[in-house]
Motif scaffolding. Structure first.
Motif, PDB file in Angstrom:
ATOM      1  N   THR A  48      45.062  45.664  31.336  1.00 44.26           N
ATOM      2  CA  THR A  48      45.811  44.933  30.316  1.00 44.26           C
ATOM      3  C   THR A  48      45.825  43.456  30.670  1.00 44.26           C
ATOM      4  OG1 THR A  48      47.917  45.117  31.480  1.00 44.26           O
ATOM      5  CG2 THR A  48      47.305  46.953  30.018  1.00 44.26           C
ATOM      6  N   PRO A  49      46.074  42.609  29.684  1.00 43.64           N
ATOM      7  CA  PRO A  49      46.179  41.169  29.968  1.00 43.64           C
ATOM      8  C   PRO A  49      47.253  40.859  31.017  1.00 43.64           C
ATOM      9  CG  PRO A  49      46.027  41.547  27.605  1.00 43.64           C
ATOM     10  CD  PRO A  49      46.139  42.898  28.245  1.00 43.64           C
ATOM     11  N   GLU A  50      48.317  41.642  30.996  1.00 44.53           N
ATOM     12  CA  GLU A  50      49.389  41.410  31.980  1.00 44.53           C
ATOM     13  C   GLU A  50      48.896  41.691  33.401  1.00 44.53           C
ATOM     14  OE1 GLU A  50      49.757  43.268  29.187  1.00 44.53           O
ATOM     15  OE2 GLU A  50      50.863  41.730  28.063  1.00 44.53           O
ATOM     16  N   GLU A  51      48.150  42.761  33.524  1.00 45.59           N
ATOM     17  CA  GLU A  51      47.609  43.095  34.837  1.00 45.59           C
ATOM     18  C   GLU A  51      46.629  42.022  35.304  1.00 45.59           C
ATOM     19  OE1 GLU A  51      47.466  47.911  35.240  1.00 45.59           O
ATOM     20  OE2 GLU A  51      46.157  46.991  33.752  1.00 45.59           O
ATOM     21  N   ASP A  52      45.795  41.598  34.385  1.00 45.78           N
ATOM     22  CA  ASP A  52      44.844  40.532  34.721  1.00 45.78           C
ATOM     23  C   ASP A  52      45.583  39.298  35.225  1.00 45.78           C
ATOM     24  OD1 ASP A  52      42.615  41.989  34.082  1.00 45.78           O
ATOM     25  OD2 ASP A  52      42.358  41.125  32.089  1.00 45.78           O
ATOM     26  N   GLU A  53      46.608  38.949  34.497  1.00 47.02           N
ATOM     27  CA  GLU A  53      47.370  37.743  34.848  1.00 47.02           C
ATOM     28  C   GLU A  53      47.997  37.886  36.229  1.00 47.02           C
ATOM     29  OE1 GLU A  53      50.928  34.933  32.952  1.00 47.02           O
ATOM     30  OE2 GLU A  53      50.272  36.752  31.935  1.00 47.02           O
ATOM     31  N   ALA A  54      48.563  39.052  36.470  1.00 50.27           N
ATOM     32  CA  ALA A  54      49.206  39.275  37.759  1.00 50.27           C
ATOM     33  C   ALA A  54      48.194  39.183  38.894  1.00 50.27           C
ATOM     34  CB  ALA A  54      49.885  40.646  37.765  1.00 50.27           C
ATOM     35  N   LEU A  55      47.038  39.751  38.675  1.00 51.62           N
ATOM     36  CA  LEU A  55      46.006  39.726  39.712  1.00 51.62           C
ATOM     37  C   LEU A  55      45.511  38.304  39.960  1.00 51.62           C
ATOM     38  CD1 LEU A  55      44.159  41.217  41.658  1.00 51.62           C
ATOM     39  CD2 LEU A  55      42.581  41.648  39.769  1.00 51.62           C
ATOM     40  N   VAL A  56      45.238  37.596  38.895  1.00 50.08           N
ATOM     41  CA  VAL A  56      44.749  36.221  39.033  1.00 50.08           C
ATOM     42  C   VAL A  56      45.795  35.358  39.722  1.00 50.08           C
ATOM     43  CG1 VAL A  56      44.128  34.147  37.759  1.00 50.08           C
ATOM     44  CG2 VAL A  56      43.158  36.332  37.080  1.00 50.08           C
ATOM     45  N   GLU A  57      47.017  35.482  39.295  1.00 51.05           N
ATOM     46  CA  GLU A  57      48.087  34.670  39.885  1.00 51.05           C
ATOM     47  C   GLU A  57      48.221  34.940  41.379  1.00 51.05           C
ATOM     48  OE1 GLU A  57      50.081  32.123  38.889  1.00 51.05           O
ATOM     49  OE2 GLU A  57      48.570  32.118  37.299  1.00 51.05           O
ATOM     50  N   TYR A  58      48.168  36.213  41.710  1.00 51.85           N
ATOM     51  CA  TYR A  58      48.339  36.556  43.117  1.00 51.85           C
ATOM     52  C   TYR A  58      47.202  35.994  43.964  1.00 51.85           C
ATOM     53  CZ  TYR A  58      48.885  39.077  47.457  1.00 51.85           C
ATOM     54  OH  TYR A  58      49.032  39.376  48.791  1.00 51.85           O
ATOM     55  N   ILE A  59      45.989  36.164  43.471  1.00 55.07           N
ATOM     56  CA  ILE A  59      44.852  35.701  44.255  1.00 55.07           C
ATOM     57  C   ILE A  59      44.821  34.178  44.334  1.00 55.07           C
ATOM     58  CG2 ILE A  59      42.324  35.618  44.311  1.00 55.07           C
ATOM     59  CD1 ILE A  59      42.270  38.474  43.335  1.00 55.07           C
ATOM     60  N   LYS A  60      45.231  33.541  43.254  1.00 51.50           N
ATOM     61  CA  LYS A  60      45.316  32.077  43.286  1.00 51.50           C
ATOM     62  C   LYS A  60      46.272  31.611  44.373  1.00 51.50           C
ATOM     63  CE  LYS A  60      44.337  30.480  38.565  1.00 51.50           C
ATOM     64  NZ  LYS A  60      45.004  30.053  37.310  1.00 51.50           N
ATOM     65  N   MET A  61      47.373  32.300  44.478  1.00 50.35           N
ATOM     66  CA  MET A  61      48.419  31.890  45.416  1.00 50.35           C
ATOM     67  C   MET A  61      48.102  32.307  46.852  1.00 50.35           C
ATOM     68  SD  MET A  61      50.765  30.345  43.647  1.00 50.35           S
ATOM     69  CE  MET A  61      52.225  30.407  44.653  1.00 50.35           C
ATOM     70  N   ASN A  62      47.534  33.490  47.009  1.00 54.25           N
ATOM     71  CA  ASN A  62      47.444  34.061  48.354  1.00 54.25           C
ATOM     72  C   ASN A  62      46.029  34.422  48.799  1.00 54.25           C
ATOM     73  OD1 ASN A  62      50.519  34.466  48.611  1.00 54.25           O
ATOM     74  ND2 ASN A  62      50.022  35.581  46.749  1.00 54.25           N
ATOM     75  N   GLY A  63      45.077  34.297  47.899  1.00 50.66           N
ATOM     76  CA  GLY A  63      43.769  34.853  48.217  1.00 50.66           C
ATOM     77  C   GLY A  63      43.858  36.361  48.122  1.00 50.66           C
ATOM     78  N   HIS A  64      42.699  36.996  48.173  1.00 48.51           N
ATOM     79  CA  HIS A  64      42.796  38.454  48.000  1.00 48.51           C
ATOM     80  C   HIS A  64      43.210  39.168  49.268  1.00 48.51           C
ATOM     81  CE1 HIS A  64      38.948  39.336  49.963  1.00 48.51           C
ATOM     82  NE2 HIS A  64      38.378  38.403  49.226  1.00 48.51           N
ATOM     83  N   GLY A  65      42.913  38.548  50.430  1.00 51.77           N
ATOM     84  CA  GLY A  65      43.292  39.191  51.684  1.00 51.77           C
ATOM     85  C   GLY A  65      42.740  40.593  51.758  1.00 51.77           C
ATOM     86  N   SER A  66      43.595  41.525  52.128  1.00 47.09           N
ATOM     87  CA  SER A  66      43.173  42.920  52.162  1.00 47.09           C
ATOM     88  C   SER A  66      43.309  43.515  50.776  1.00 47.09           C
ATOM     89  CB  SER A  66      44.034  43.703  53.144  1.00 47.09           C
ATOM     90  OG  SER A  66      43.870  45.090  52.925  1.00 47.09           O
ATOM     91  N   TRP A  67      42.200  43.968  50.254  1.00 49.08           N
ATOM     92  CA  TRP A  67      42.245  44.566  48.912  1.00 49.08           C
ATOM     93  C   TRP A  67      43.140  45.792  48.899  1.00 49.08           C
ATOM     94  CZ3 TRP A  67      40.926  41.785  45.011  1.00 49.08           C
ATOM     95  CH2 TRP A  67      39.878  40.868  45.095  1.00 49.08           C
ATOM     96  N   ARG A  68      43.187  46.439  50.023  1.00 45.65           N
ATOM     97  CA  ARG A  68      43.978  47.670  50.134  1.00 45.65           C
ATOM     98  C   ARG A  68      45.450  47.413  49.828  1.00 45.65           C
ATOM     99  NH1 ARG A  68      42.858  53.247  51.262  1.00 45.65           N
ATOM    100  NH2 ARG A  68      44.520  54.092  52.515  1.00 45.65           N
ATOM    101  N   THR A  69      45.941  46.326  50.388  1.00 46.31           N
ATOM    102  CA  THR A  69      47.368  46.050  50.242  1.00 46.31           C
ATOM    103  C   THR A  69      47.673  45.127  49.073  1.00 46.31           C
ATOM    104  OG1 THR A  69      47.179  44.227  51.808  1.00 46.31           O
ATOM    105  CG2 THR A  69      47.780  46.380  52.699  1.00 46.31           C
ATOM    106  N   LEU A  70      46.640  44.551  48.505  1.00 45.84           N
ATOM    107  CA  LEU A  70      46.849  43.584  47.418  1.00 45.84           C
ATOM    108  C   LEU A  70      47.661  44.138  46.249  1.00 45.84           C
ATOM    109  CD1 LEU A  70      44.371  41.034  45.994  1.00 45.84           C
ATOM    110  CD2 LEU A  70      45.548  42.544  44.429  1.00 45.84           C
TER     111      LEU A  70
END
Length: 300
Positions: free
Chosen positions: A18-40
């Motif tokens: 969903t667009p909401e999920e996309d937004e949440a993912l993009v925002e998180y990665i922008k702020m923190n990088g993806h780091g461990s995908w497992r825990t992301l």
DNA sequence: AATCATCCCAACCGCAAGCAC
DNA sequence: AGTGCTTGCGGTTGGGATGAT
């Protein structure tokens, strides 16, 4: 080897994002990088498995994704690289900035494949120029493509020779006595030819660059190809080619003998070296194709 | 307009390599 | 050396979009 089981969990969403999920993912990665995908997903508040997040990011949300139809140049590149590499979508994608392996794979399966009859083999002018006859390989469109084809040609020839001689060479260990295969290459006759070429040009930086890069750890697992005959020390590409012409046929993916189309299945052990070559800038190996002496070296 | 067929692509699945312990 | 975890890759599939009948 472990197996990813992250998507087996209950309560993990699947299917279209969903667009909401996309937004949440993009925002998180922008702020923190993806780091461990497992825990992301947990940190980003997503009810998705890490694998799904990674895929969504890489194939769709990444800011450098190029959208829109493939250009003629991209299409040509895909066709040529697929002719050389087969279904190595990630490697092909690495040569097409902004395009993902998934996108290229889809494009191939839905568009290009049907245009190229005989299960992906090429016909007419679209036939890939990679061939065991190096006199044909310079017909590719771009200089970088020609370089890659030449390198690959040389490598396959070497593999052909190695396969023929493997039974005779069991007495020495390739991996232990020569952990760096690019150094082997460097000290082979071909390497000597490279040095001679660069020596004439008064340079050396390119060659040194080649060696220094090749000596990196990433290349330690490259092909067990040795371009130097360890028994005689006198092998050349010319006699390699002679032997190849008489008895060696590369294999197709179905295991049948290769035709003149040059559709090869490469050994995994060669990936590192090949990828390394593909990552080179044009100028770094440009002297190879510009130099007649290099081709003469291949001819003997 | 309804139904069926085909196309296309995002997403999933399984496997294997690399790495840490 | 063995084991488990993470990541990346290639093959496959589900389902929406589009076209044909």
């Amino acid at each position: 080897m472990g197996k990813a089981l992250c998507c087996d969990k209950q309560g993990v969403r699947r299917g279209a994002w969903t667009p909401e999920e996309d937004e949440a993912l993009v925002e998180y990665i922008k702020m923190n990088g993806h780091g461990s995908w497992r825990t992301l997903p947990m940190h980003a508040g997503l009810l998705r498995c890490g694998k799904s997040c990674r895929l969504r990011w890489i194939n769709y949300l990444r800011p450098d994704i190029k959208r829109g139809p493939f250009t003629t140049e991209e299409e040509s590149t895909i066709i040529q690289l697929h002719g050389m590499l087969g279904n190595r979508w990630a490697t092909i994608a690495s040569q097409l900035p902004g395009r993902t392996d998934n996108e290229i794979k889809n494009y191939w399966n839905t568009q290009l494949k049907k245009r190229l009859p005989n299960s992906g083999h090429f016909v007419g002018s679209q036939q890939p120029s990679f061939s065991t006859d190096h006199s044909t390989i310079v017909k590719t469109e771009s200089p970088s493509m020609r370089h890659m084809v030449q390198w690959e040609n040389a490598r396959v020839e070497a593999e052909a020779r190695l396969s023929m001689e493997s039974s005779l060479l069991n007495s020495w260990s390739t991996s232990e006595s020569h952990p760096d295969h690019f150094l082997q290459l460097w000290h082979s006759e071909v390497g000597q030819s490279f040095r001679a070429i660069k020596g004439k040009e008064g340079g050396g930086g390119v060659c040194q660059s080649l060696v220094s890069q090749a000596s990196s750890s990433k290349l330690e697992s490259c092909s067990d190809v040795s371009l130097q005959d360890k028994n005689t020390g006198s092998s050349t590409f010319a006699n390699m080619k002679q032997e190849q012409d008489s008895s060696y046929k590369p294999k197709l993916e179905d295991g049948t003998a290769e035709s003149e189309l040059g559709y090869y299945e490469f050994l995994d052990s060669s990936d590192s070296a090949l990828n390394h070559m593909l990552d080179m800038h044009d100028g770094e190996i440009g002297f190879l194709c510009e130099s007649d002496s290099f081709l003469n070296t291949l001819d003997g």
